[in-house]
Design an enzyme around this catalytic site. Structure first.
Site, PDB file in Angstrom:
ATOM      1  NE  ARG A  25      18.101  13.090  -7.435  1.00 22.29           N
ATOM      2  CZ  ARG A  25      17.360  12.911  -6.359  1.00 22.29           C
ATOM      3  NH1 ARG A  25      17.932  12.582  -5.219  1.00 22.29           N
ATOM      4  NH2 ARG A  25      16.060  13.074  -6.416  1.00 22.29           N
ATOM      5  NE  ARG A  29      21.618  14.136  -0.551  1.00 22.27           N
ATOM      6  CZ  ARG A  29      20.367  13.764  -0.316  1.00 22.27           C
ATOM      7  NH1 ARG A  29      19.774  14.141   0.785  1.00 22.27           N
ATOM      8  NH2 ARG A  29      19.724  12.994  -1.155  1.00 22.27           N
ATOM      9  NE  ARG A  38      21.489  21.448  -0.289  1.00 21.08           N
ATOM     10  CZ  ARG A  38      20.886  22.392   0.397  1.00 21.08           C
ATOM     11  NH1 ARG A  38      21.418  23.586   0.520  1.00 21.08           N
ATOM     12  NH2 ARG A  38      19.703  22.166   0.951  1.00 21.08           N
ATOM     13  CG  ASP A  75      14.219  18.453  -7.648  1.00 15.96           C
ATOM     14  OD1 ASP A  75      15.018  17.600  -7.210  1.00 15.96           O
ATOM     15  OD2 ASP A  75      12.984  18.301  -7.589  1.00 15.96           O
ATOM     16  CE1 TYR A 151       7.784  13.444  -4.455  1.00 13.26           C
ATOM     17  CE2 TYR A 151       7.708  13.060  -6.831  1.00 13.26           C
ATOM     18  CZ  TYR A 151       8.193  12.735  -5.576  1.00 13.26           C
ATOM     19  OH  TYR A 151       9.087  11.702  -5.439  1.00 13.26           O
TER      20      TYR A 151
END
Ligand code: CP3
Length: 342
Positions: A25, A29, A38, A75, A151
């Site tokens: 990652r 952020r 973003r 992703d 998921y």
């Protein structure tokens, strides 16, 4: 052909003067430039599917820190999305999908991956590869079938992935069919990423550690082994990194059964045991606690010194045991790199 990429050299058997480093990652952020970029996409998936933005996000941590590898900005959930199970990301909460609550819902899924929908990911790989410095390797990735299935069945993240585990116990044949479809989809997606310029690939099985032994073998080890086998038929030279998170041991058995070239180790993995067990047959990666990177100071220095001491004679890629956390100070990442590169 002489490679000038320390990350790839490690897989070819040589031990570079200093260990290569990248962070899971690493585009994200904690970087102000990421938070700015973003804002240019209406949703997280639009961000992933806009090559110009995905290339920019992939390159940001390379420009700032000069990591030895870039991981394509995307992703794991683009696979369900391209199998006809639309994915949205709710700000501050995470992914949402229409859950697969019973076997009949599996008929909503397409039989083949919609590679048209994923074309922007491949375009981003081509663009990133062209823009990367000569000494930086490019990593492609996918979620492993089991983690994707968790998921897809729950329709969101859960603390223990109970919905997928219950589904697999109640409907083993239907569940095996889903895993089968995901093995094919992951293989296709990784193959296309390699053809678009990925020089190594990582298979994220973030939920591998929650399964009992038999289920772990059926839903994690065997599917990953089949993906590795299929990729090797066409691209034997491309290193494959497995990341069976939180399996708490059995690394050698996992590596032998799947034939991965490297093992990503989570934070709770006993690094010394893993290195000893793997006996230099397999590259190791990761293990540094994302929270010690966040905390910084002498705790970070000590943790890194311990990691470097344990892996001194091993082929190890410095990385975290899981993704970097958004509140991590940039100065701590700079400190980490400075100390690794001595
Ligand atoms: O590592 C990288 O820099 C490459 C990009 C990458 C992302 N997700 C970008 C992302 C990678 C390799 C992933 C993998 C991923 N995605 C995993 C496996 C690794 C792991 O963390 O266990 C999983 C389970 C997902 C699914 C996912 N994506 C969740 C659960 C979330 C929400 C949680 C969160 O951190 O917000 C995401 C969103 C996501 N994927 C973000 C990023 C940068 C944050 C969203 C944003 O920036 O708005």
């Amino acid at each position: 052909m002489v490679s000038v990429k320390p990350f790839l050299d490690l897989f070819r058997g040589s031990r570079p003067a200093r260990p290569p480093i990248w962070l899971m990652r690493q585009a994200g952020r904690y970087l102000p430039e990421y938070r700015e970029t973003r804002k240019r996409a209406p949703s997280f998936l639009d961000f992933c599917y806009t090559p110009e933005l995905a290339i920019e996000a992939t390159l940001q941590p390379i420009r700032r820190f000069g990591f030895d590898a870039a991981i394509i900005f995307s992703d794991i959930l683009v696979i369900p999305d391209a199998l006809g199970q639309p994915v949205r990301f709710v700000e501050g909460e995470g992914p949402r999908l229409d859950p697969i609550e019973e076997p009949s819902h599996l008929s909503r899924l397409a039989s083949d991956l919609d590679v048209e929908r994923l074309e922007p990911v491949y375009a981003a790989l081509r663009g990133t590869r062209a823009a990367l410095p000569d000494d930086t390797a490019l990593i492609g990735f996918c979620g492993a079938p089991w983690t994707l299935a968790t998921y897809m069945i729950a329709g969101r993240g859960t603390p223990d992935q109970a919905p997928a585990r219950i589904f697999a116990y109640r409907h083993p044949v239907a569940f095996a069919g889903l895993i089968e479809r995901l093995v094919e989809a992951c293989t296709e997606h990784l193959m296309r990423q390699i053809e678009a310029g990925a020089e190594a690939v990582q298979v994220f099985d973030s939920w591998a550690g929650i399964l009992p032994e038999d289920e772990f073998r059926a839903w994690c080890v065997e599917p990953v082994a089949r993906i590795v086998w299929a990729l090797r038929q066409k691209h034997p030279q491309v290193p494959i990194i497995g990341f069976p998170r939180a399996i708490a041991g059995g690394y050698r058995a996992f590596a032998e059964a799947t034939q991965v070239d490297a093992l990503g180790l989570d934070t709770a993995a006993r690094l010394g045991n893993a290195v000893e067990e793997l006996d230099d047959r397999v590259v190791t990666q990761g293990n540094l606690d994302p929270l010690v990177l966040l905390a910084g100071g002498s705790a970070l220095d000590h943790a890194l010194d311990a990691l470097l001491a344990v892996t001194e004679d091993a082929r190890h890629i410095v990385n975290l045991g899981h993704g970097i956390l958004p509140p991590t100070p940039i100065a701590h990442v700079e400190r980490l790199i400075e100390r690794v590169r001595g």
